[in-house]
Design a protein around this motif. Structure first.
Motif, PDB file in Angstrom:
ATOM      1  N   LYS A 138      27.522  -6.401  64.943  1.00 40.87           N
ATOM      2  CA  LYS A 138      26.915  -5.432  64.036  1.00 40.87           C
ATOM      3  C   LYS A 138      25.783  -4.684  64.725  1.00 40.87           C
ATOM      4  O   LYS A 138      25.644  -3.457  64.588  1.00 40.87           O
ATOM      5  N   THR A 139      24.981  -5.414  65.509  1.00 43.68           N
ATOM      6  CA  THR A 139      23.881  -4.781  66.242  1.00 43.68           C
ATOM      7  C   THR A 139      24.398  -3.759  67.246  1.00 43.68           C
ATOM      8  O   THR A 139      23.855  -2.660  67.377  1.00 43.68           O
TER       9      THR A 139
ATOM     10  N   ALA B 106      26.873 -11.005  63.919  1.00 41.93           N
ATOM     11  CA  ALA B 106      25.596 -10.293  63.881  1.00 41.93           C
ATOM     12  C   ALA B 106      25.403  -9.459  65.140  1.00 41.93           C
ATOM     13  O   ALA B 106      24.905  -8.325  65.084  1.00 41.93           O
TER      14      ALA B 106
ATOM     15  N   LYS C  78      28.931 -16.554  62.916  1.00 39.21           N
ATOM     16  CA  LYS C  78      27.880 -15.735  62.320  1.00 39.21           C
ATOM     17  C   LYS C  78      27.053 -15.035  63.392  1.00 39.21           C
ATOM     18  O   LYS C  78      26.700 -13.856  63.252  1.00 39.21           O
ATOM     19  N   ARG C  79      26.724 -15.748  64.450  1.00 43.18           N
ATOM     20  CA  ARG C  79      25.918 -15.136  65.515  1.00 43.18           C
ATOM     21  C   ARG C  79      26.668 -13.989  66.181  1.00 43.18           C
ATOM     22  O   ARG C  79      26.091 -12.931  66.464  1.00 43.18           O
TER      23      ARG C  79
END
Length: 304
Positions: free
Chosen positions: A41-42, A38, A34-35
């Protein structure tokens, strides 16, 4: 930018597998995924290519990695500026699965009350600079003490023996022990050797001293790919430290062969700034008192 996600990305890049990164960070593998998702995505790019056996950095991941390390170092400096009296002891290791990380875990088990922050900087120059400016309290590196800047000290804490790692079809696979001169003429593949790093200087001198063919060519896709290549090849081997934690699937019949007469050792030193008054640093140094050096070992000329 979420620095926990950046820290997780660096751990996954170093480990080569999300599962191993989760173990190193004491979080779940799902949290690692998940990290990193994310963070991707950033940034708007893919940082890893997922495979059945691990995770490989993409080109964007390779480009982002040194900057990610700098972000974490900047975080440590910022924390140090306001927490100098209460902060955790910050210690740099080359890799979280190498012998010096095992030493640090031993210290943690012996002194569970000491808060630790573990970093993995890019090379010895970066580590020495971080020790000098106070963003890191101590670092495990192979360094020449005479080349350290004023105020920075070092002491040997581990002579780690090297071993030959081969697959079952390699002509040296069935040996119980080998001499260094018996490796001459055999291809030793070490794609993790990068120009300017202290371990590159070590292996360059080792190769010259014993006429070894150490090949650093080809992209470094991580430990998983290296192990797979060696397991399947009759003419490729590599060198690993005796204390490194390696795991591979049952189908990979890899062999670790000790080297003797002389035994090549990688000289890990602890470096610190002489005026660093962190109380846990003195406890770490006392815990790591070096033992006597064996007479039948080889180490590079600059290691003393």
């Amino acid at each position: 930018m979420d620095l926990d996600a950046v820290r997780t990305f660096v751990a996954a890049a170093d480990a080569g597998r999300f599962q191993d990164a989760a173990t190193d960070l004491a979080i779940t593998q799902q949290a690692v995924s998940k990290r990193i998702a994310a963070l991707e995505k950033t940034l708007g790019v893919r940082l890893f290519t997922r495979t059945a056996r691990g995770a490989r950095l993409t080109g964007d991941g390779e480009a982002f990695l040194p900057h990610a390390r700098e972000l974490l170092l900047a975080e440590a400096r910022a924390v140090a500026s306001v927490r100098s009296g209460r902060r955790a002891l910050r210690v740099d290791v080359i890799g979280r699965r190498l012998g010096t990380a095992t030493l640090l875990r031993g210290f943690h088990r012996a002194h569970p009350d000491v808060a630790l922050e573990v970093a993995t900087l890019s090379d010895a120059d970066a580590a020495v600079a971080a020790v000098r400016d106070g963003s890191i309290d101590a670092s495990f590196r192979a360094v020449a003490a005479r080349e350290l800047p004023d105020g920075v000290e070092a002491t040997l804490v581990l002579d780690e023996p090297l071993q030959l790692l081969t697959g079952p079809a390699h002509p040296l696979a069935d040996a119980t022990v080998l001499r260094l001169d018996q490796l001459a003429g055999h291809r030793i593949w070490m794609p993790g050797l990068v120009p300017g790093a202290e371990w590159t200087a070590y292996y360059a001198e080792l190769a010259t001293a014993f006429g070894l063919s150490i090949d650093a060519l080809g992209p470094n896709f991580g430990t998983e790919v290296l192990l797979e290549t060696i397991a399947d090849a009759p003419d490729v081997a590599t060198l690993v430290g005796a204390e490194i934690r390696l795991s591979w699937p049952p189908g990979l019949d890899l062999r670790r062969v000790p080297l003797e007469d002389p035994t090549p050792v990688y000289p890990h030193s602890l470096i610190w700034r002489a005026d660093n008054a962190h109380p846990a640093l003195a406890r770490l140094r006392a815990h790591l008192r070096p033992g006597a050096r064996a007479a039948t070992t080889w180490r590079p000329s600059w290691a003393g």
